[in-house]
Enzyme design. Sequence first.
Site, PDB file in Angstrom:
ATOM      1  N   TYR A 159       1.341   1.554  13.744  1.00  0.00           N
ATOM      2  CA  TYR A 159       2.188   2.422  12.939  1.00  0.00           C
ATOM      3  C   TYR A 159       1.711   3.865  12.959  1.00  0.00           C
ATOM      4  O   TYR A 159       0.532   4.154  13.034  1.00  0.00           O
ATOM      5  CB  TYR A 159       2.353   1.910  11.510  1.00  0.00           C
ATOM      6  CG  TYR A 159       1.097   1.694  10.705  1.00  0.00           C
ATOM      7  CD1 TYR A 159       0.700   2.608   9.738  1.00  0.00           C
ATOM      8  CD2 TYR A 159       0.327   0.553  10.897  1.00  0.00           C
ATOM      9  CE1 TYR A 159      -0.434   2.392   8.982  1.00  0.00           C
ATOM     10  CE2 TYR A 159      -0.814   0.330  10.148  1.00  0.00           C
ATOM     11  CZ  TYR A 159      -1.191   1.253   9.190  1.00  0.00           C
ATOM     12  OH  TYR A 159      -2.326   1.045   8.453  1.00  0.00           O
TER      13      TYR A 159
ATOM     14  N   HIS B 111       0.815  -1.209   0.000  1.00  0.00           N
ATOM     15  CA  HIS B 111       0.000   0.000   0.000  1.00  0.00           C
ATOM     16  C   HIS B 111       0.852   1.264   0.000  1.00  0.00           C
ATOM     17  O   HIS B 111       1.952   1.288   0.539  1.00  0.00           O
ATOM     18  CB  HIS B 111      -0.897   0.032   1.237  1.00  0.00           C
ATOM     19  CG  HIS B 111      -1.841  -1.114   1.312  1.00  0.00           C
ATOM     20  ND1 HIS B 111      -2.351  -1.570   2.496  1.00  0.00           N
ATOM     21  CD2 HIS B 111      -2.376  -1.912   0.354  1.00  0.00           C
ATOM     22  CE1 HIS B 111      -3.161  -2.588   2.271  1.00  0.00           C
ATOM     23  NE2 HIS B 111      -3.184  -2.821   0.972  1.00  0.00           N
TER      24      HIS B 111
END
Length: 190
Positions: A133, A63
């Site tokens: 993240y 991604h």
Amino acid sequence: MIDIQKTAIKHVLVISPRKFEDHRGFFRETWNQSALKDAGINLEFCQDNQSISFERNTIRGLHFQTPPYQQAKLVRCGQGAFLDVAVDIRRGSPSYGAWVSVELSAENGKQMLIPEGFAHGFRTLMPNTEILYKCTAAYAPECDRAIRFDDPDIGIEWGISRDLAILSEKDAMAARLSECGSPFTWDRSQ
């Protein structure tokens, strides 16, 4: 104290924060803007994300987000373990299409810093793996893109065949890097 290691691709870093452990458990400082700025890492994160994958061999990615919402990411593991992968998609870069991977686990405490201009993905190595993240830009669905995790031109060594990988519909239908038209250009001055 933070240990910062370079990878085979410039600017993709492995950061290992110090772990303080005793009979009660442990403490680890996972982000210290001032300490990392002193080490030449000057990022402002605006969004924290959490992902849990229930099954081993879940693959998410590759991604990235296009400008103006391109993202740098600092990725770590809260529980379990996963293989974290970054792919250079900056056109003109000497490492265009090259990839690096690092095993991140709750036990080893390592983090991978993935700059803007890179696609990101991971494969879970244990059930119930938690991925945490930080991102430098908020999620923007109109800028969200995916590249096939098993693109033969990239050749990532995931350690699993496509038929055993657990994929979302979006990731299963993703295009190859050569078909996606990367919006990123390598800046020779970096």
